[in-house]
Design an enzyme around this catalytic site. Structure first.
Site, mmCIF file in Angstrom:
data_model
loop_
_atom_site.group_PDB
_atom_site.id
_atom_site.type_symbol
_atom_site.label_atom_id
_atom_site.label_comp_id
_atom_site.label_asym_id
_atom_site.label_seq_id
_atom_site.Cartn_x
_atom_site.Cartn_y
_atom_site.Cartn_z
ATOM 1 N N LYS A 107 0.823 -1.217 0.000
ATOM 2 C CA LYS A 107 0.000 0.000 0.000
ATOM 3 C C LYS A 107 0.858 1.268 0.000
ATOM 4 O O LYS A 107 0.404 2.323 -0.416
ATOM 5 C CB LYS A 107 -0.966 -0.026 1.169
HETATM 6 C C1 PLP Z 1 -4.387 -4.564 1.257
HETATM 7 C C2 PLP Z 1 -3.616 -5.834 1.133
HETATM 8 C C3 PLP Z 1 -3.994 -6.845 0.211
HETATM 9 C C4 PLP Z 1 -5.229 -6.749 -0.657
HETATM 10 O O1 PLP Z 1 -5.106 -5.774 -1.650
HETATM 11 P P1 PLP Z 1 -6.400 -5.271 -2.453
HETATM 12 O O2 PLP Z 1 -5.943 -4.158 -3.326
HETATM 13 O O3 PLP Z 1 -7.378 -4.800 -1.403
HETATM 14 O O4 PLP Z 1 -6.930 -6.416 -3.225
HETATM 15 C C5 PLP Z 1 -3.170 -7.962 0.117
HETATM 16 N N1 PLP Z 1 -2.075 -8.114 0.899
HETATM 17 C C6 PLP Z 1 -1.703 -7.168 1.796
HETATM 18 C C7 PLP Z 1 -0.495 -7.397 2.635
HETATM 19 C C8 PLP Z 1 -2.450 -5.996 1.948
HETATM 20 O O5 PLP Z 1 -2.071 -5.056 2.846
#
Ligand code: PLP
Length: 454
Positions: A107
């Site tokens: 993120k």
């Molecule tokens: C947020 C997250 C996901 C999922 O990602 P999306 O874009 O919501 O599908 C997967 N793995 C981790 C470690 C995350 O923080």
């Protein structure tokens, strides 16, 4: 470039307004009016390539030299010179490590840039906003880190007291910037989310406090995530499939968009944990809501994948009314079905899906560690398991490694017996001073606190 809402009844906006708005006024999500095709990828570094690939999306709104500088600042916080390095783990299988940013999860790739974009746009407009959000762990820490240096942003993040990991909590509570406020709510993640929704629905409060959001439906987040699909394929030097551990469908949607833009992506493999609404959709052509069950991969414990709406809009040939209708049926009956021709045209040629239970996740973490000595976090393990289940002969697969193993140390220890060490740049996390505000699960108390944060 103009942006339209997936529900067809909100005004078209330019990039900067879509960035600040997040959600459209008709409840829809913003998408660009057209997908720019074959944007030129130029430059030597990740941030230069990012600036060139995203140029069509910000054209006419942010001068290209300014945008390039924002990208450069955003990605200078990553601790690997490649920003998102590609690592081979088997003859036809690679990991794209997206976790070298400040909070050790993918993120950061989007939220470090969002922080820069907010600061630039708000300074230009001489405005100030109050970002409020709820987190079950990863989003809150990445959002806080992204905006901690912003002059025109205050941020209040609510998390459920006692229900996020120590690493996740400390990544939020040890930030010392005066514009950052981390609040432990006496309640669950759903309670936190309900409080945030209630603040946004309280229109006088929302307007008086200039509330804003940076949740995963914000267009700029999806945009920033399209970049690494291109850079990974460039490094590999040939076409490939991608396996994506999925929750809100944001990351995999970014892959689908990269493919529309011309990236040579073979298949997009959607990996789920036991909360497998998407996997069941790909198997049965119909989406049925079920209650969320907690798993070892908490960032994928999601009931409705909000970004799926953007794909649904395409499947309806960009008809906002038809999309709205389908979504309201889903809300009423808990079921969303697509027509056979929609499935055949949009889903079958591109998407594959797999579900991994906690048992399979642990087994995968253990076998990867035994075979190659690599520790992976539980979300990445689901991506690897899904890649193995859906691989096609002769086609390499790139699995997105979405979190550093040290972000989920208990699961890693359970699977492998090894406690993963924090990387150097955050090694002192457990020595830093925490700053926590405790509040009851009470709207009045939370609103009073938010109002006091300006
Ligand atoms: C947020 C997250 C996901 C999922 O990602 P999306 O874009 O919501 O599908 C997967 N793995 C981790 C470690 C995350 O923080």
């Amino acid at each position: 470039m103009r942006y339209v809402s997936t529900r067809g009844r909100a005004p078209e906006l330019g990039f900067c307004d879509a960035l600040l708005a997040g959600l459209a006024t008709d409840g829809g999500l913003y998408v660009p009016q057209t997908w720019p095709s074959q944007p030129k990828m130029a430059g030597a570094t990740y941030s230069e390539k990012a600036a060139s690939l995203m140029a069509p999306y910000v054209e006419g709104e942010i001068p290209q030299d300014v945008f390039a500088q924002l990208c450069k600042t955003a990605y200078s916080t990553f601790r690997d010179p490649a920003v998102v390095p590609l690592v081979q783990i088997a003859p036809e299988h690679y990991l794209l490590e997206l976790f070298h940013g400040p909070t050790l999860a993918f993120k950061d790739v989007a939220l470090q840039l969002i922080g820069q974009l907010f600061d630039y746009v708000l300074t230009q407009r001489n405005q100030r906003v109050m970002i409020v959000g709820a987190t079950s762990g990863d989003t809150g820490s990445a959002a806080i880190d992204g905006v901690k240096g912003c002059k025109n942003v205050d941020i209040v993040i609510l998390y459920p007291h006692g229900r996020v990991s120590d690493v996740q909590r400390r990544q939020m509570t040890t930030i010392t910037s005066s514009n950052v406020h981390t609040v432990a709510i006496d309640g669950t993640f759903d309670d936190c989310q309900d409080l945030v929704k209630a603040m946004f629905n309280d229109v006088p409060f929302r307007e008086a406090n200039n509330l804003s959001a940076v949740n995963s439906i914000n267009w700029a987040r999806v945009m920033a995530q399209t970049v690494y699909y291109f850079t990974a394929l460039e490094t590999l030097g040939r076409s490939a499939s991608f396996s994506v551990p999925t929750g809100n469908f944001g990351n995999v949607l970014a892959g689908w968009i990269a493919k529309q833009m011309g990236a040579e992506i073979e298949k997009l493999i959607v990996g789920s944990n036991s909360n497998d609404i998407l996997t069941r959709f790909f198997e049965t052509h119909s989406m049925d809501m079920l209650p969320v069950v907690p798993t070892l991969s908490p960032s994928m414990d999601i009931q409705i994948s909000s970004n799926f709406e953007r794909l649904l809009f395409e499947m309806n040939n960009r008809d906002g009314a038809a999309t709205t209708e389908q979504l309201s049926m889903f809300r009423q009956n808990g079921n969303l079905s697509v027509k056979p021709d929609q499935f055949a045209r949009w889903i079958e040629p591109t998407f594959r899906a797999h579900r991994a239970s906690d048992e399979e996740t642990l087994a995968m973490m253990k076998s990867i560690h035994n075979e190659s000595g690599i520790l992976v976090d539980p979300h990445t393990a689901i991506g690897i398991a899904s890649a193995e289940a859906c691989a096609e002969p002769g086609v390499p697969t790139i699995t997105l490694a979405t979190a550093h193993p040290a972000k989920f140390p208990n699961a890693v220890k359970q699977a492998t017996g090894v406690h993963p060490a924090l990387p150097d740049h955050v090694a002192d996390l457990f020595d830093r001073q925490e700053r926590i505000i405790n509040l009851p699960n009470d709207l009045q108390a939370v609103e009073a606190f938010v109002a006091s944060c300006h």
